[in-house]
Write a protein that holds these residues in place. Structure first.
Motif, short mmCIF file in Angstrom:
data_model
loop_
_atom_site.label_atom_id
_atom_site.label_comp_id
_atom_site.label_asym_id
_atom_site.label_seq_id
_atom_site.Cartn_x
_atom_site.Cartn_y
_atom_site.Cartn_z
N GLN A 186 -3.61 -2.02 -10.04
CA GLN A 186 -4.22 -2.74 -9.65
C GLN A 186 -5.23 -2.47 -8.28
OE1 GLN A 186 -4.52 -5.67 -10.87
NE2 GLN A 186 -2.93 -6.35 -12.30
N LYS A 187 -5.05 -1.32 -7.88
CA LYS A 187 -6.03 -0.96 -6.77
C LYS A 187 -7.27 -0.47 -7.26
CE LYS A 187 -2.26 0.21 -3.73
NZ LYS A 187 -2.32 -0.71 -3.02
N ARG A 188 -8.50 -0.69 -6.51
CA ARG A 188 -9.65 -0.50 -7.05
C ARG A 188 -10.23 0.70 -6.14
NH1 ARG A 188 -13.23 -6.10 -6.83
NH2 ARG A 188 -11.55 -7.35 -7.88
N PRO A 189 -11.16 1.40 -6.63
CA PRO A 189 -11.78 2.57 -5.88
C PRO A 189 -12.10 2.03 -4.41
CG PRO A 189 -12.79 2.38 -8.00
CD PRO A 189 -11.88 1.20 -7.78
N GLY A 190 -11.87 2.95 -3.54
CA GLY A 190 -11.72 3.05 -2.03
C GLY A 190 -10.63 2.29 -1.58
N ASP A 191 -9.61 1.77 -2.36
CA ASP A 191 -8.37 1.41 -1.65
C ASP A 191 -7.50 2.48 -1.13
OD1 ASP A 191 -9.00 -1.71 -2.03
OD2 ASP A 191 -7.73 -1.55 -3.97
N ARG A 192 -6.80 2.35 0.03
CA ARG A 192 -6.01 3.42 0.47
C ARG A 192 -4.26 3.06 0.12
NH1 ARG A 192 -9.72 2.29 4.50
NH2 ARG A 192 -11.10 4.18 5.19
N ARG A 218 -7.47 9.59 -10.08
CA ARG A 218 -7.71 10.58 -9.38
C ARG A 218 -7.69 10.08 -7.59
NH1 ARG A 218 -9.36 15.67 -10.38
NH2 ARG A 218 -9.98 15.15 -12.35
N LEU A 219 -6.91 10.65 -6.99
CA LEU A 219 -6.91 10.48 -5.47
C LEU A 219 -7.50 11.16 -4.74
CD1 LEU A 219 -3.13 9.14 -5.61
CD2 LEU A 219 -4.94 7.56 -5.91
N ASN A 220 -8.26 10.81 -3.57
CA ASN A 220 -8.91 11.85 -2.60
C ASN A 220 -8.01 11.54 -1.32
OD1 ASN A 220 -11.14 12.03 -4.41
ND2 ASN A 220 -12.34 10.30 -3.77
N GLY A 232 0.62 -1.26 -0.02
CA GLY A 232 -0.04 -0.16 -0.04
C GLY A 232 0.97 1.27 -0.09
N THR A 233 2.01 1.15 -0.02
CA THR A 233 2.93 2.25 -0.14
C THR A 233 3.69 2.26 -1.47
OG1 THR A 233 3.47 2.11 2.22
CG2 THR A 233 5.02 3.52 1.04
N LEU A 234 3.38 3.55 -2.20
CA LEU A 234 4.09 3.41 -3.57
C LEU A 234 5.25 4.54 -3.52
CD1 LEU A 234 0.58 3.80 -5.31
CD2 LEU A 234 1.98 1.81 -4.95
N ARG A 235 6.12 3.97 -4.14
CA ARG A 235 7.56 4.85 -4.37
C ARG A 235 7.38 5.96 -5.47
NH1 ARG A 235 10.34 -0.88 -4.18
NH2 ARG A 235 8.81 -0.91 -5.72
N VAL A 236 7.95 7.00 -4.96
CA VAL A 236 7.98 8.21 -6.05
C VAL A 236 9.16 8.99 -5.94
CG1 VAL A 236 5.49 8.68 -5.76
CG2 VAL A 236 6.84 9.85 -4.49
N PHE A 266 -3.90 8.53 1.17
CA PHE A 266 -4.91 8.83 -0.01
C PHE A 266 -6.06 7.63 -0.42
CE2 PHE A 266 -1.46 11.93 -0.19
CZ PHE A 266 -2.25 13.10 -0.64
N THR A 267 -6.97 8.05 -0.98
CA THR A 267 -7.83 6.70 -1.48
C THR A 267 -8.24 6.97 -2.77
OG1 THR A 267 -9.15 7.00 0.76
CG2 THR A 267 -10.24 5.83 -1.10
N VAL A 268 -8.07 5.85 -3.50
CA VAL A 268 -8.35 5.79 -5.00
C VAL A 268 -10.05 6.05 -5.18
CG1 VAL A 268 -8.51 4.30 -6.96
CG2 VAL A 268 -6.46 3.94 -5.32
N SER A 269 -10.10 7.02 -6.02
CA SER A 269 -11.55 7.46 -6.33
C SER A 269 -12.09 6.65 -7.37
CB SER A 269 -11.40 9.04 -6.75
OG SER A 269 -11.12 9.32 -7.92
N HIS A 270 -13.37 6.94 -7.84
CA HIS A 270 -14.15 6.22 -8.78
C HIS A 270 -13.50 6.92 -10.04
CE1 HIS A 270 -16.54 3.37 -6.48
NE2 HIS A 270 -16.70 4.60 -5.53
#
Length: 340
Positions: free
Chosen positions: A277-283, A216-218, A178-182, A204-208
């Motif tokens: 691979q992350k779905r809407p709502g995933d953190r 887009r992230l919330n 759940g941690t993405l490197r940048v 952050f949460t993956v949006s719809h």
């Protein structure tokens, strides 16, 4: 007769993808290509193709298809239930289907995207060197669009040879966390210290509003220091723009070629696939790394891709109607009652 696969039912976002249309972004042509190159390569390797050959990428739910013509060998790389003529068969294993047999790929049990490949690939004319589908520009794939019921996919191989099947244990593939490197930049000076701290310190949460173009992230608003417009410049894979809303947008495989919002960071290559691979709502969270570490991560990812053929194992001669295999399944639908 040329062997085809006839689509009976298509998933909501099924397209043909390969490594992408590389080398044309300077001319305004999006790259496209597989959102998750590792799983895409795994599906191809299971049927003996090049890792970057054209295969079908599906999202959330897979496709149903019937073989027309000679036998065809397919493999599904995803956490899904798969059936042939309504009998359960394993994913992550190649299968030789006879003329008239029907393969069904169910909804994904985990992740957002999966892949199925066919031995020899598809007999589809490349566009600018690639069969990758870019739906917005109608390039590549089958008429440039999503797969749909009634489509007939011509195969490059008229008859899959009768040979042993291959399997691959997905637990051997790298886990996605759940941690993405940048890598920060190239316009991090457009953000305040508080904005950068929120980006790297908050969840952050993956949006719809997430597809193959962007995600887009919330989360907490990321504060700009110098406005939110820049002179448009090139968009690399995984670039994270922050528009006036302060909510970040990660640019994915079907991204536009240029953009005018400042980019706070770029995802390290393998983590673009993790986000895909992350779905809407995933953190998720972000962690900054230096360019040198990002290069090492890329090198390890390349080694993982190169090592995929070595993970393939023989599945022997797979017989759909083998009695021992059938006895391994519960073929009763509904409640089962037993006695001590």
């Amino acid at each position: 007769m040329t062997t085809h696969l006839r689509i009976l039912a298509a998933g909501p976002s099924s397209t043909i993808q390969d490594r992408g249309r590389v080398g044309y972004q300077r001319y305004g042509v999006s790259v496209a290509g597989a959102a998750d190159p590792l799983l895409h390569a795994a599906a191809n390797i299971l049927v003996g193709n090049r890792p970057d050959a054209g295969a079908v990428e599906f999202a959330l739910a897979g496709d149903s298809l019937t073989v027309e013509g000679g036998p065809a060998r397919v493999a599904v790389a995803a956490d899904v239930a798969v059936t042939v003529d309504d009998q359960p068969v394993p994913a992550w294993t190649s299968l030789r289907l006879r003329d008239g047999q029907t393969l069904r790929v169910g909804p994904l049990r985990s992740g957002m995207r999966g892949y199925w490949a066919v031995q020899g690939g598809f007999a589809i004319q490349p566009v600018l060197g690639s069969v990758a589908t870019h739906v917005r520009s109608r390039l590549g794939g089958l008429d440039g669009g999503l797969l749909k019921a009634g489509d007939r996919l011509p195969l490059a191989l008229d008859e899959a040879p009768d040979q042993g099947e291959a399997t691959l244990d997905p637990s051997l593939l790298p886990a996605r966390g759940g941690t993405l490197r940048v890598v920060l930049g190239p316009q991090q000076e457009y953000f305040t210290a508080a904005g950068l701290a929120a980006f790297l310190g908050e969840e952050f949460t993956v949006s719809h509003e997430a597809d193959r173009m962007g995600c887009r992230l919330n989360g907490p608003a990321i504060e700009h220091a110098r406005g939110f417009n820049i002179t448009s410049d090139g968009i690399p894979l995984g670039a994270i723009q922050v528009p006036g809303t302060g909510q970040p947008i990660a640019l994915m495989a079907d991204r536009q070629t240029t953009g005018g919002y400042p980019k706070i960071a770029c995802l390290v290559g393998p983590d673009v696939a993790a986000l895909a691979q992350k779905r809407p709502g995933d953190r998720l969270r972000f962690r900054a790394v230096e360019a040198e570490e990002a290069q090492r991560i890329h090198a390890r990812h390349r080694e993982t891709l190169d090592a995929l053929p070595g993970l393939r194992r023989s599945a022997g001669g797979f017989d759909l109607h083998d009695s021992t295999r059938l006895l391994g399944f519960n073929l009763i639908d509904g409640a089962v009652t037993g006695w001590d």
